[in-house]
Design a protein around this motif. Structure first.
Motif, PDB file in Angstrom:
ATOM      1  N   ALA A 123       0.784  -1.240  -0.042  1.00 23.47           N
ATOM      2  CA  ALA A 123       0.251   0.106   0.325  1.00 23.47           C
ATOM      3  C   ALA A 123       1.038   1.499   0.358  1.00 23.47           C
ATOM      4  CB  ALA A 123      -0.660   0.255   1.019  1.00 23.47           C
ATOM      5  N   SER A 125       1.639   4.863   0.628  1.00 27.30           N
ATOM      6  CA  SER A 125       1.237   6.486   1.645  1.00 27.30           C
ATOM      7  C   SER A 125       0.922   7.776   0.953  1.00 27.30           C
ATOM      8  CB  SER A 125       2.187   6.300   2.700  1.00 27.30           C
ATOM      9  OG  SER A 125       3.272   6.639   2.475  1.00 27.30           O
ATOM     10  N   GLU A 174       8.731   3.404  -0.581  1.00 32.51           N
ATOM     11  CA  GLU A 174       7.424   2.643   1.006  1.00 32.51           C
ATOM     12  C   GLU A 174       8.136   1.317   2.154  1.00 32.51           C
ATOM     13  OE1 GLU A 174       4.276   3.215   3.239  1.00 32.51           O
ATOM     14  OE2 GLU A 174       4.683   3.842   1.292  1.00 32.51           O
TER      15      GLU A 174
END
Length: 303
Positions: A123, A125, A174
């Motif tokens: 995922a 950010s 990430e």
């Protein structure tokens, strides 16, 4: 056909070179199996690209639900993850409607990726997105930044491939890992649910060449040039799909490079070369494939 308790459906894949007869056979199979069809085709996935993709008309689809067609606009980006999501969505939909599934298309690379699978991405950010956007302001510098850290991965990516450079930056910012490190820790897993027998249309090269030539003639009669004019006016020549066979030759024709006869010859020749590459890929990348001409596969699968 359907085992709801195990949440499985009957499915198969039909592959073969362009113009080999996949479309009509897949529809016949889907009718017999009570199945929907998922198209794995790098042009049919686009809206408004109809003639040059040899997309079956609504009438030709014979009431069979087709997925993977008219899914994106020509200026939208897609890659193998698009087909992974499509397969997962279509499988769930077919399961919920007690339908089976026929996967068909000439872009067999996507089928290979469904079978072999892809790695889950982290995922992303907002902080990572901001860092990446800042780096992408100088695309060459961003590429070199990644290449210095991970040359084995980045040498497979073009210096102007903004989409894949962005993905690589996302992974690094990430996770703190280079793409190679990340994919080593997160290996791919197959996306296919259950078993997937693969059937391959085997067709004589000369016969295929004649079918390609005939299809090219029909495309021109049906308005290929007008379709490409519309696409260029609406989307420019920038999208990747505008570099596809049938489109790039027509753009050259519009630029005065070819006359109409040479346009037809160029599309036919380049499509035949594509068909040869597709056959080579299919023969080398899949195991346990059941091969035969259209009539033979028809008897094996349909009757």
């Amino acid at each position: 056909m359907i085992t709801l308790m195990n949440e499985t459906i009957k499915q198969l894949a039909l592959i073969g070179p362009t113009a080999s007869g996949k479309t009509s056979l897949s529809i016949e199979i889907a009718q017999k199996m009570d199945a929907c069809i998922l198209s794995l085709d790098s042009l049919s996935i686009y809206k408004e690209i109809d003639i040059v993709s040899a997309k079956p008309s609504r009438e030709e689809r014979a009431g069979i639900l087709h997925y993977g067609m008219d899914y994106l606009s020509p200026d939208e980006h897609f890659d193998v993850t698009t087909f992974v999501k499509l397969y997962q969505e279509v499988y769930r939909q077919a399961l919920s409607e007690n339908k089976n599934l026929v996967i068909v298309g000439g872009t067999s690379f996507y089928l290979k990726m469904l079978i072999e699978g892809i790695s889950d991405l982290p995922a992303i950010s907002e902080t990572t997105k901001e860092k990446t956007a800042l780096m992408l302001q100088e695309l060459n510098d961003a590429y070199q930044f990644l290449y210095d850290m991970d040359p084995s991965y980045m040498q497979r990516i073009a210096k102007n491939d903004r989409y894949r450079i962005e993905k690589a930056l996302h992974i690094y910012f990430e996770t703190g890992m280079t793409p190679s490190e990340y994919f080593h820790v997160n290996p791919p897993t197959s996306v296919i649910n259950g078993t997937l027998p693969i059937y391959q249309i085997d067709i004589d090269r000369e016969m295929l060449r004649k079918r390609i030539a005939l299809r090219t003639q029909l495309m021109l009669k049906e308005g290929l040039i007008d379709e490409i004019c519309m696409l260029e006016k609406k989307y420019t020549r920038e999208p990747n799909c505008m570099k596809s066979i049938g489109i790039k030759e027509t753009l050259d024709y519009l630029d005065g490079v070819y006359n109409k006869q040479l346009l037809e010859e160029k599309i036919t020749t380049n499509t035949a070369r594509l068909a040869k590459r597709q056959t080579t890929f299919n023969n080398s990348q899949f195991e346990g494939v059941i091969k035969g001409n259209v009539e033979e596969l028809q008897k094996i699968i349909v009757q």
